[in-house]
Scaffold this motif. Structure first.
Motif, PDB file in Angstrom:
ATOM      1  N   LEU A   1     -20.350  77.379 -50.488  1.00 31.95           N
ATOM      2  CA  LEU A   1     -19.894  78.754 -50.331  1.00 31.95           C
ATOM      3  C   LEU A   1     -18.597  78.993 -51.107  1.00 31.95           C
ATOM      4  CD1 LEU A   1     -19.970  80.828 -47.082  1.00 31.95           C
ATOM      5  CD2 LEU A   1     -17.861  80.765 -48.404  1.00 31.95           C
ATOM      6  N   ILE A   2     -17.652  78.048 -50.984  1.00 30.91           N
ATOM      7  CA  ILE A   2     -16.381  78.189 -51.699  1.00 30.91           C
ATOM      8  C   ILE A   2     -16.605  78.138 -53.202  1.00 30.91           C
ATOM      9  CG2 ILE A   2     -14.141  77.092 -52.115  1.00 30.91           C
ATOM     10  CD1 ILE A   2     -14.207  76.168 -49.197  1.00 30.91           C
ATOM     11  N   LEU A   3     -17.441  77.210 -53.653  1.00 29.24           N
ATOM     12  CA  LEU A   3     -17.714  77.092 -55.086  1.00 29.24           C
ATOM     13  C   LEU A   3     -18.371  78.358 -55.633  1.00 29.24           C
ATOM     14  CD1 LEU A   3     -18.976  73.391 -55.327  1.00 29.24           C
ATOM     15  CD2 LEU A   3     -16.764  74.313 -56.067  1.00 29.24           C
ATOM     16  N   CYS A   4     -19.240  78.975 -54.847  1.00 27.69           N
ATOM     17  CA  CYS A   4     -19.901  80.210 -55.294  1.00 27.69           C
ATOM     18  C   CYS A   4     -18.904  81.360 -55.408  1.00 27.69           C
ATOM     19  CB  CYS A   4     -21.025  80.577 -54.321  1.00 27.69           C
ATOM     20  SG  CYS A   4     -22.476  79.505 -54.434  1.00 27.69           S
ATOM     21  N   LEU A   5     -17.978  81.451 -54.464  1.00 24.32           N
ATOM     22  CA  LEU A   5     -16.956  82.490 -54.550  1.00 24.32           C
ATOM     23  C   LEU A   5     -16.061  82.270 -55.766  1.00 24.32           C
ATOM     24  CD1 LEU A   5     -15.917  82.912 -50.801  1.00 24.32           C
ATOM     25  CD2 LEU A   5     -17.462  84.349 -52.141  1.00 24.32           C
ATOM     26  N   VAL A   6     -15.739  80.989 -56.053  1.00 24.09           N
ATOM     27  CA  VAL A   6     -14.950  80.679 -57.250  1.00 24.09           C
ATOM     28  C   VAL A   6     -15.727  81.053 -58.509  1.00 24.09           C
ATOM     29  CG1 VAL A   6     -13.926  78.801 -58.598  1.00 24.09           C
ATOM     30  CG2 VAL A   6     -13.609  78.880 -56.119  1.00 24.09           C
ATOM     31  N   MET A   7     -17.031  80.781 -58.501  1.00 23.15           N
ATOM     32  CA  MET A   7     -17.865  81.147 -59.640  1.00 23.15           C
ATOM     33  C   MET A   7     -17.854  82.662 -59.862  1.00 23.15           C
ATOM     34  SD  MET A   7     -19.836  80.303 -62.118  1.00 23.15           S
ATOM     35  CE  MET A   7     -20.287  78.587 -61.799  1.00 23.15           C
ATOM     36  N   GLY A   8     -17.925  83.415 -58.773  1.00 25.72           N
ATOM     37  CA  GLY A   8     -17.859  84.871 -58.895  1.00 25.72           C
ATOM     38  C   GLY A   8     -16.518  85.334 -59.446  1.00 25.72           C
ATOM     39  N   ALA A   9     -15.433  84.677 -59.006  1.00 30.74           N
ATOM     40  CA  ALA A   9     -14.103  85.022 -59.510  1.00 30.74           C
ATOM     41  C   ALA A   9     -13.986  84.732 -61.001  1.00 30.74           C
ATOM     42  CB  ALA A   9     -13.034  84.261 -58.732  1.00 30.74           C
ATOM     43  N   VAL A  10     -14.562  83.608 -61.443  1.00 27.68           N
ATOM     44  CA  VAL A  10     -14.524  83.253 -62.871  1.00 27.68           C
ATOM     45  C   VAL A  10     -15.300  84.276 -63.686  1.00 27.68           C
ATOM     46  CG1 VAL A  10     -15.275  81.546 -64.570  1.00 27.68           C
ATOM     47  CG2 VAL A  10     -14.161  80.797 -62.456  1.00 27.68           C
ATOM     48  N   ALA A  11     -16.499  84.639 -63.212  1.00 28.83           N
ATOM     49  CA  ALA A  11     -17.307  85.625 -63.933  1.00 28.83           C
ATOM     50  C   ALA A  11     -16.605  86.972 -64.000  1.00 28.83           C
ATOM     51  CB  ALA A  11     -18.670  85.774 -63.247  1.00 28.83           C
TER      52      ALA A  11
ATOM     53  N   LEU B   1     -16.614  89.758 -54.728  1.00 32.01           N
ATOM     54  CA  LEU B   1     -17.471  90.491 -53.791  1.00 32.01           C
ATOM     55  C   LEU B   1     -18.945  90.403 -54.188  1.00 32.01           C
ATOM     56  CD1 LEU B   1     -15.341  93.696 -53.054  1.00 32.01           C
ATOM     57  CD2 LEU B   1     -15.694  91.699 -51.607  1.00 32.01           C
ATOM     58  N   ALA B   2     -19.222  90.395 -55.485  1.00 29.90           N
ATOM     59  CA  ALA B   2     -20.610  90.219 -55.931  1.00 29.90           C
ATOM     60  C   ALA B   2     -21.127  88.841 -55.548  1.00 29.90           C
ATOM     61  CB  ALA B   2     -20.708  90.425 -57.444  1.00 29.90           C
ATOM     62  N   ALA B   3     -20.252  87.819 -55.630  1.00 28.28           N
ATOM     63  CA  ALA B   3     -20.647  86.475 -55.219  1.00 28.28           C
ATOM     64  C   ALA B   3     -20.939  86.431 -53.726  1.00 28.28           C
ATOM     65  CB  ALA B   3     -19.550  85.477 -55.582  1.00 28.28           C
ATOM     66  N   LEU B   4     -20.095  87.082 -52.930  1.00 30.50           N
ATOM     67  CA  LEU B   4     -20.328  87.133 -51.483  1.00 30.50           C
ATOM     68  C   LEU B   4     -21.641  87.847 -51.184  1.00 30.50           C
ATOM     69  CD1 LEU B   4     -19.419  86.699 -48.576  1.00 30.50           C
ATOM     70  CD2 LEU B   4     -18.084  88.808 -48.739  1.00 30.50           C
ATOM     71  N   ALA B   5     -21.896  88.952 -51.868  1.00 28.37           N
ATOM     72  CA  ALA B   5     -23.159  89.663 -51.675  1.00 28.37           C
ATOM     73  C   ALA B   5     -24.342  88.796 -52.083  1.00 28.37           C
ATOM     74  CB  ALA B   5     -23.161  90.967 -52.480  1.00 28.37           C
ATOM     75  N   GLY B   6     -24.188  88.003 -53.161  1.00 28.89           N
ATOM     76  CA  GLY B   6     -25.264  87.100 -53.578  1.00 28.89           C
ATOM     77  C   GLY B   6     -25.566  86.055 -52.525  1.00 28.89           C
ATOM     78  N   LEU B   7     -24.522  85.527 -51.872  1.00 27.13           N
ATOM     79  CA  LEU B   7     -24.733  84.557 -50.797  1.00 27.13           C
ATOM     80  C   LEU B   7     -25.441  85.207 -49.606  1.00 27.13           C
ATOM     81  CD1 LEU B   7     -21.255  82.772 -50.911  1.00 27.13           C
ATOM     82  CD2 LEU B   7     -23.461  81.724 -51.447  1.00 27.13           C
ATOM     83  N   VAL B   8     -25.055  86.446 -49.291  1.00 25.81           N
ATOM     84  CA  VAL B   8     -25.682  87.144 -48.157  1.00 25.81           C
ATOM     85  C   VAL B   8     -27.154  87.418 -48.444  1.00 25.81           C
ATOM     86  CG1 VAL B   8     -25.659  89.274 -46.799  1.00 25.81           C
ATOM     87  CG2 VAL B   8     -23.505  88.158 -47.413  1.00 25.81           C
ATOM     88  N   VAL B   9     -27.462  87.852 -49.672  1.00 22.88           N
ATOM     89  CA  VAL B   9     -28.862  88.118 -50.045  1.00 22.88           C
ATOM     90  C   VAL B   9     -29.687  86.846 -49.959  1.00 22.88           C
ATOM     91  CG1 VAL B   9     -30.381  88.797 -51.931  1.00 22.88           C
ATOM     92  CG2 VAL B   9     -28.291  90.074 -51.516  1.00 22.88           C
ATOM     93  N   ALA B  10     -29.167  85.758 -50.534  1.00 25.99           N
ATOM     94  CA  ALA B  10     -29.908  84.491 -50.510  1.00 25.99           C
ATOM     95  C   ALA B  10     -30.106  84.008 -49.081  1.00 25.99           C
ATOM     96  CB  ALA B  10     -29.162  83.441 -51.340  1.00 25.99           C
ATOM     97  N   ALA B  11     -29.055  84.144 -48.247  1.00 27.44           N
ATOM     98  CA  ALA B  11     -29.176  83.723 -46.854  1.00 27.44           C
ATOM     99  C   ALA B  11     -30.161  84.595 -46.100  1.00 27.44           C
ATOM    100  CB  ALA B  11     -27.802  83.768 -46.187  1.00 27.44           C
ATOM    101  N   ARG B  12     -30.153  85.884 -46.410  1.00 28.95           N
ATOM    102  CA  ARG B  12     -31.069  86.813 -45.747  1.00 28.95           C
ATOM    103  C   ARG B  12     -32.524  86.479 -46.072  1.00 28.95           C
ATOM    104  NH1 ARG B  12     -32.367  90.293 -41.740  1.00 28.95           N
ATOM    105  NH2 ARG B  12     -33.587  92.057 -42.457  1.00 28.95           N
ATOM    106  N   LEU B  13     -32.810  86.172 -47.352  1.00 28.50           N
ATOM    107  CA  LEU B  13     -34.166  85.838 -47.779  1.00 28.50           C
ATOM    108  C   LEU B  13     -34.505  84.372 -47.547  1.00 28.50           C
ATOM    109  CD1 LEU B  13     -34.221  87.799 -51.180  1.00 28.50           C
ATOM    110  CD2 LEU B  13     -35.121  88.540 -48.960  1.00 28.50           C
ATOM    111  N   ASN B  14     -33.466  83.553 -47.275  1.00 23.57           N
ATOM    112  CA  ASN B  14     -33.615  82.105 -47.097  1.00 23.57           C
ATOM    113  C   ASN B  14     -34.196  81.444 -48.347  1.00 23.57           C
ATOM    114  OD1 ASN B  14     -33.287  79.706 -45.719  1.00 23.57           O
ATOM    115  ND2 ASN B  14     -35.273  79.824 -44.682  1.00 23.57           N
ATOM    116  N   ALA B  15     -33.900  82.045 -49.503  1.00 25.56           N
ATOM    117  CA  ALA B  15     -34.378  81.494 -50.769  1.00 25.56           C
ATOM    118  C   ALA B  15     -33.684  82.223 -51.908  1.00 25.56           C
ATOM    119  CB  ALA B  15     -35.902  81.650 -50.899  1.00 25.56           C
ATOM    120  N   ALA B  16     -33.598  81.554 -53.050  1.00 22.67           N
ATOM    121  CA  ALA B  16     -33.072  82.166 -54.268  1.00 22.67           C
ATOM    122  C   ALA B  16     -34.227  82.478 -55.188  1.00 22.67           C
ATOM    123  CB  ALA B  16     -32.076  81.221 -54.948  1.00 22.67           C
ATOM    124  N   SER B  17     -34.271  83.730 -55.654  1.00 18.92           N
ATOM    125  CA  SER B  17     -35.387  84.179 -56.483  1.00 18.92           C
ATOM    126  C   SER B  17     -34.868  84.720 -57.810  1.00 18.92           C
ATOM    127  CB  SER B  17     -36.176  85.268 -55.750  1.00 18.92           C
ATOM    128  OG  SER B  17     -37.091  85.901 -56.617  1.00 18.92           O
TER     129      SER B  17
END
Length: 414
Positions: free
Chosen positions: A124-134, A318-334
């Motif tokens: 989760l932390i790494l994904c937020l950092v990735m969003g910050a970098v992007a 915030l886009a990274a956080l939304a991406g984590l929420v979407v993936a968690a909601r669907l329980n998969a990455a598409s």
């Protein structure tokens, strides 16, 4: 020589008209307050009307506790994106890459947790950092190299969508660890005695009502101290009563099902935090300044490049956080996750009161705009309206909101 002066007492009011006169004064007071605050209250009233209409058309199904809970879960990631998008638009920019970035971060989280077994808090932390970098990369190109935000984020939309396909290799990856799943689907735990309601949710609702009442009275007192115009007392109490009633109804609906979703608590913290920044912090005032009048902001010493850079960095997080929420909601990455999210976030911002010219908008307005779209989607699904007509209706809603903004500006100018 003296003059006898007799004061004439005012003529008594005609009998039987005092009550109707008071009611008429209150009605005129409400209308006058609405006219002077049309931008602030217009979409809030529209949201209430939309909820009421769909509640009638669906025979009450819209307001069933289970459906209200699903409404929160289904629209949470759009509301998160709308918060960041509102700040971007206020600053006079646009971001077309957020939908693709949410998909890329979800794919990144899946590769970390599913393929490589990284613990979900670390991922989760790494994904937020990735969003910050992007976000910072795009912000650097826009703020310091002067490339228009439309071009940079359009390129980002294509770039992140391609990287998502590369990471996932055209496949759907899942399931996620339970801890990460709870971010998109989890609820607060049940504690305390059996009351037929979710106790923690009831407590949070009471605290929220107390906080809203305190904040409203505090803001009113501060406006009076600075000799600013404040709404009449009756109109203020009417607004406060409506807010408390809305919070109470939502609390009881959620508490009668499974309680408050975890993502609702996260979303509430974001609204409070970003609302404070935009209202009270220097950074928030600078965002309004560069969006409202960039030359004047520069002359006032505002570091416009730095502000724009951090606005896009924040949007990336915030886009990274939304991406984590979407993936968690669907329980998969598409590979197809996030399609159209940027348009939903932009539409939410404009429906919520943002202006195309920048410098206008609020965080609460973004939430209201997102809820308008969410209720429209949910209500039309309950009525089995086809996706083709759903797109038509949402497009008309966006046109109506922007048209209202243009009309309101012309009326204020005249």
């Amino acid at each position: 020589m003296s003059t006898d002066v007799t004061a004439k007492s005012p003529a008594p009011a005609p009998p039987g008209r005092s009550g109707s006169a008071a009611d008429g004064n209150l009605f005129r007071m409400v209308l006058d307050g609405l006219r002077r605050n049309m931008r602030q209250y217009g979409m809030l009233i529209a949201l209430g009307l939309i909820v009421a209409l769909f509640a009638v058309w669906t025979d009450g199904d819209l307001l069933l506790p289970r459906n209200v809970s699903n409404l929160v879960l289904q629209n949470s990631y759009i509301l998160i994106l709308a918060i960041g998008m509102m700040m971007v638009i206020i600053a006079g920019h646009i971001d077309l890459s957020v939908g693709s970035l949410t998909a890329f971060v979800g794919a990144f989280a899946a590769v970390l947790t599913v393929n490589h077994g990284v613990p979900w808090p670390v991922a989760l932390i790494l994904c937020l950092v990735m969003g910050a970098v992007a976000g910072s990369l795009q912000g650097f190109l826009i703020a310091y190299l002067g490339i228009p935000s439309f071009i940079v984020t359009l390129a980002g939309m294509l770039l992140f969508r391609g990287l998502t396909e590369i990471l996932l290799q055209g496949q759907t990856i899942g399931p996620f660890p339970n801890g990460l799943q709870n971010l998109g689907n989890g609820f607060l735990p049940e504690v305390g005695p059996d009351t037929n309601y979710h106790n923690i949710t009831l407590l949070l609702g009471i605290v929220l009502i107390a906080a809203v009442v305190w904040q409203e009275f505090r803001d009113r007192r501060r406006q009076q101290e600075f000799a600013l115009d404040v709404p009449p007392t009756r109109l203020f109490l009417l607004k406060l009563t409506a807010l408390v009633a809305a919070i109470l109804v939502l609390t009881m609906l959620l508490a009668s099902y499974k309680g408050a979703p975890i993502i609702l608590i996260v979303l509430g913290a974001l609204v409070v935090g970003y609302g404070y920044v935009m209202r009270n912090a220097v950074f928030g005032r600078h965002i309004y300044a560069i969006g409202g009048n960039l030359p004047a902001a520069k002359l006032s010493g505002v570091k416009d490049k730095k502000v724009s850079f951090y606005v896009f960095l924040n949007m990336g997080v915030l886009a990274a956080l939304a991406g984590l929420v979407v993936a968690a909601r669907l329980n998969a990455a598409s590979p197809k996750a996030g399609d159209g999210f940027e348009l939903e976030a932009i539409a939410s911002s404009f429906i919520g009161g943002a202006s195309m010219s920048g410098g206008v908008g609020t965080i609460l307005g973004a939430i209201i705009g997102g809820l308008v779209l969410g209720v429209l989607n949910n209500g039309m699904n309950l009525l089995s309206v086809g996706t083709d007509w759903q797109q038509v209706i949402k497009g008309l809603a966006l046109l109506a909101a922007v048209g209202f903004d243009v009309w309101n500006k012309r009326k204020s100018g005249s």
